[in-house]
Design a protein around this motif. Structure first.
Motif, PDB file in Angstrom:
ATOM      1  N   GLN A 180       0.824  -1.209   0.000  1.00 34.07           N
ATOM      2  CA  GLN A 180       0.000   0.000   0.000  1.00 34.07           C
ATOM      3  C   GLN A 180       0.861   1.263   0.000  1.00 34.07           C
ATOM      4  O   GLN A 180       0.503   2.256  -0.663  1.00 34.07           O
ATOM      5  N   ALA A 181       1.971   1.224   0.740  1.00 38.19           N
ATOM      6  CA  ALA A 181       2.866   2.384   0.747  1.00 38.19           C
ATOM      7  C   ALA A 181       3.460   2.611  -0.645  1.00 38.19           C
ATOM      8  O   ALA A 181       3.541   3.755  -1.130  1.00 38.19           O
ATOM      9  N   ASP A 182       3.880   1.521  -1.319  1.00 38.62           N
ATOM     10  CA  ASP A 182       4.438   1.654  -2.666  1.00 38.62           C
ATOM     11  C   ASP A 182       3.370   2.094  -3.664  1.00 38.62           C
ATOM     12  O   ASP A 182       3.619   2.910  -4.565  1.00 38.62           O
ATOM     13  N   LEU A 227       0.806   3.988  -2.991  1.00 34.48           N
ATOM     14  CA  LEU A 227       0.580   5.417  -2.793  1.00 34.48           C
ATOM     15  C   LEU A 227       1.665   6.247  -3.475  1.00 34.48           C
ATOM     16  O   LEU A 227       1.366   7.280  -4.103  1.00 34.48           O
ATOM     17  N   LYS A 228       2.909   5.788  -3.372  1.00 31.26           N
ATOM     18  CA  LYS A 228       3.988   6.529  -4.030  1.00 31.26           C
ATOM     19  C   LYS A 228       3.787   6.572  -5.541  1.00 31.26           C
ATOM     20  O   LYS A 228       3.955   7.627  -6.185  1.00 31.26           O
ATOM     21  N   LEU A 229       3.417   5.412  -6.111  1.00 29.19           N
ATOM     22  CA  LEU A 229       3.221   5.366  -7.556  1.00 29.19           C
ATOM     23  C   LEU A 229       2.047   6.235  -7.999  1.00 29.19           C
ATOM     24  O   LEU A 229       2.133   6.971  -9.004  1.00 29.19           O
ATOM     25  N   LEU A 230       0.943   6.174  -7.236  1.00 31.63           N
ATOM     26  CA  LEU A 230      -0.214   7.008  -7.589  1.00 31.63           C
ATOM     27  C   LEU A 230       0.092   8.488  -7.413  1.00 31.63           C
ATOM     28  O   LEU A 230      -0.406   9.324  -8.179  1.00 31.63           O
ATOM     29  N   GLN A 231       0.925   8.815  -6.409  1.00 36.25           N
ATOM     30  CA  GLN A 231       1.294  10.222  -6.220  1.00 36.25           C
ATOM     31  C   GLN A 231       2.104  10.721  -7.425  1.00 36.25           C
ATOM     32  O   GLN A 231       1.906  11.858  -7.900  1.00 36.25           O
ATOM     33  N   LEU A 232       2.994   9.852  -7.921  1.00 36.49           N
ATOM     34  CA  LEU A 232       3.767  10.228  -9.112  1.00 36.49           C
ATOM     35  C   LEU A 232       2.856  10.393 -10.328  1.00 36.49           C
ATOM     36  O   LEU A 232       3.002  11.340 -11.122  1.00 36.49           O
ATOM     37  N   ARG A 233       1.911   9.467 -10.481  1.00 35.89           N
ATOM     38  CA  ARG A 233       0.974   9.559 -11.597  1.00 35.89           C
ATOM     39  C   ARG A 233       0.096  10.800 -11.470  1.00 35.89           C
ATOM     40  O   ARG A 233      -0.219  11.466 -12.462  1.00 35.89           O
ATOM     41  N   PHE A 234      -0.284  11.120 -10.228  1.00 30.57           N
ATOM     42  CA  PHE A 234      -1.091  12.324 -10.027  1.00 30.57           C
ATOM     43  C   PHE A 234      -0.289  13.584 -10.358  1.00 30.57           C
ATOM     44  O   PHE A 234      -0.812  14.521 -10.988  1.00 30.57           O
TER      45      PHE A 234
END
Length: 488
Positions: free
Chosen positions: A430-432, A434-441
């Motif tokens: 889940q932490a990873d 979130l990081k990936l979705l934050q980058l995509r966002f």
């Protein structure tokens, strides 16, 4: 001329009294049934889930070959957290339930001493003066007279000669009750040690969850403020603002809930310790390596519990007490012989008590044979036998409860280690995520709702991991207690 000693010639009654007392003490037998420990109503080995074990993705850590049993591992060796050690030590000194259990031992010891005193005669010394007025019309001299009498001596009153073991059986029952109370105190101490440890780690888990919730709230509050500023210039929608606000307030509500639960856990710990903690809350949940060490206890065989667990030994002593009471009930059908005897001196004047010829004695044996008691003795025997059967059932139930507690703890030990690992993997994923979705966002690919959903899932995974680790910790404590550890 030498004055003769008043009691130089001891009466035959005194010799007979001594002979009967000695015969009673030497020949007293018990009519109680021969005690035999009931067979343990459990399987010969603790259950193992071989089918479940075969389906697991990993193999649990093997127990150390030289691992010490729970009864050989003192609580200071088992719980290495120094603050927890100080709390347990304080609870053993101040906990009111344990203090009551200790006083129960004193009570049982006093009752045993009272009962055992009946096996020996009570010898009393007495001195008395009697004055009596005789009217003239009753006096042989025709004049009013006042008579005086002084008595001094020693007496044995209503001492039961225990030829049929009634008093001995009652004494054995009192002794077993005393030993049962002492074992109950040991069981209370083991329970207290485990309760303090569980309350301590529960409070620490709430503290860890609260810290996570507070950190999450602060991070979401910063995000909400940025979203609010973006919404004011038209860069973010009202939906994004409300979604961020919902997450922020959810984290705040969780933090407040956990703060309340932590405060209540501290209160529960204070009650167990018996006084306010001497130092501020500190410490942390055990690490995975420490949990592996805590769980590395050999379970042995169910039969080992009969000697390890004080609650089982206490139940067995209660069974012995009930069995001894049957002997007393059986002896009630036979004659009861009691003895009253006295030896001393009597004189009409105080200075003549020790004159020659003033000696006096009495000897009054009494035999009582029950003829008709409206079924009282039979009912008492039936009552004693029923109470013994109840004690047998209680003893067997205690063994079954102990067996189940150990089996439950072993089953939990087999799976909780893997559950913690799986929950940690969920948190890391889940932490990873979130990081990936934050980058995509940040690159305009993912939506705000995706990021918010990932934040919510990460927070839930973090909280679940703490709960799983707490469950594994309390299971290790349960296993330690169930196997009889925590007394030293």
């Amino acid at each position: 001329m030498t004055k003769p000693v008043p009691f130089a010639g001891a009466p035959r009654a005194a010799l007979l009294t001594a002979a009967l007392l000695g015969a009673s003490l030497l020949s007293a037998c018990s009519m109680a049934p021969t005690y035999e420990r009931p067979a343990a109503p459990v399987a010969a080995a603790f259950p193992s889930d071989s089918a479940g074990a075969a389906s697991r993705t990993s193999v649990p850590l093997p127990l150390a070959a030289n691992a010490r049993t729970a009864v050989d591992t003192g609580w200071r060796d088992y719980f290495t957290d120094q603050r927890l050690q100080s709390l347990i030590a304080a609870s053993l000194e101040n906990n009111r339930d344990l203090r009551t259990a200790v006083l129960r031992i004193e009570e049982a010891r006093a009752l045993y001493n009272v009962q055992s005193a009946d096996r020996l005669p009570n010898v009393n010394a007495s001195f008395g003066e009697t004055r009596a007025k005789t009217p003239a019309f009753l006096s042989s001299t025709g004049q009013t007279t006042i008579g005086k009498r002084y008595d001094i001596g020693a007496s044995v009153s209503a001492f039961e000669l225990d030829f049929f073991g009634r008093v001995k059986s009652l004494n054995d029952a009192a002794l077993a009750s005393y030993l049962a109370t002492e074992e109950a105190r040991s069981a209370a101490q083991i329970a207290l040690v485990s309760q303090v440890a569980q309350a301590y780690y529960t409070e620490r888990a709430y503290a860890e969850q609260y810290a996570l919730a507070q950190q999450t709230y602060e991070a979401r509050a910063r995000t909400y403020k940025l979203t609010q500023q973006r919404a004011e210039v038209g860069a973010s929608s009202r939906l994004d603002l409300r979604s961020n606000e919902t997450l922020m307030e959810t984290a705040r509500a969780s933090a407040l809930t956990l703060a309340r639960q932590r405060a209540q856990a501290e209160n529960a710990l204070t009650l167990l310790v018996g006084q306010p903690p001497a130092s501020a809350a500190s410490g942390a949940m055990p690490t995975d390596a420490q949990l592996d060490a805590l769980n590395a206890l050999p379970e042995g065989l169910p039969s080992d519990l009969l000697t390890r667990r004080p609650d089982i030994r206490s139940a067995e002593q209660r069974l012995k007490s009930a069995s001894a009471n049957i002997g007393a009930a059986r002896a009630a059908f036979f004659p009861r012989i009691s003895l009253t005897a006295a030896i001393g001196s009597s004189s009409p004047s105080l200075h003549g008590l020790f004159d020659s010829g003033s000696g006096s004695w009495s000897f009054a044996p009494q035999l009582t044979l029950p003829i008709f008691d409206a079924g009282r003795n039979s009912a008492n025997l039936t009552l004693s036998e029923v109470r013994k059967n109840i004690a047998v059932a209680d003893y067997e139930k205690t063994i079954q409860t102990a067996f189940r507690e150990v089996a439950d703890a072993l089953a939990a030990r087999d799976y909780l280690g893997e559950q913690v690992n799986a929950q940690r993997a969920v948190q890391e994923a889940q932490a990873d995520r979130l990081k990936l979705l934050q980058l995509r966002f940040d690159n305009g690919v993912a939506s705000t709702l995706d990021v918010l959903d990932a934040q919510r899932e990460l927070f839930s995974a973090q909280q679940s991991l703490v709960q799983a680790r707490l469950l594994r910790t309390t299971t290790a404590i349960d296993l330690y207690r169930a196997l009889g550890g925590g007394l030293r």
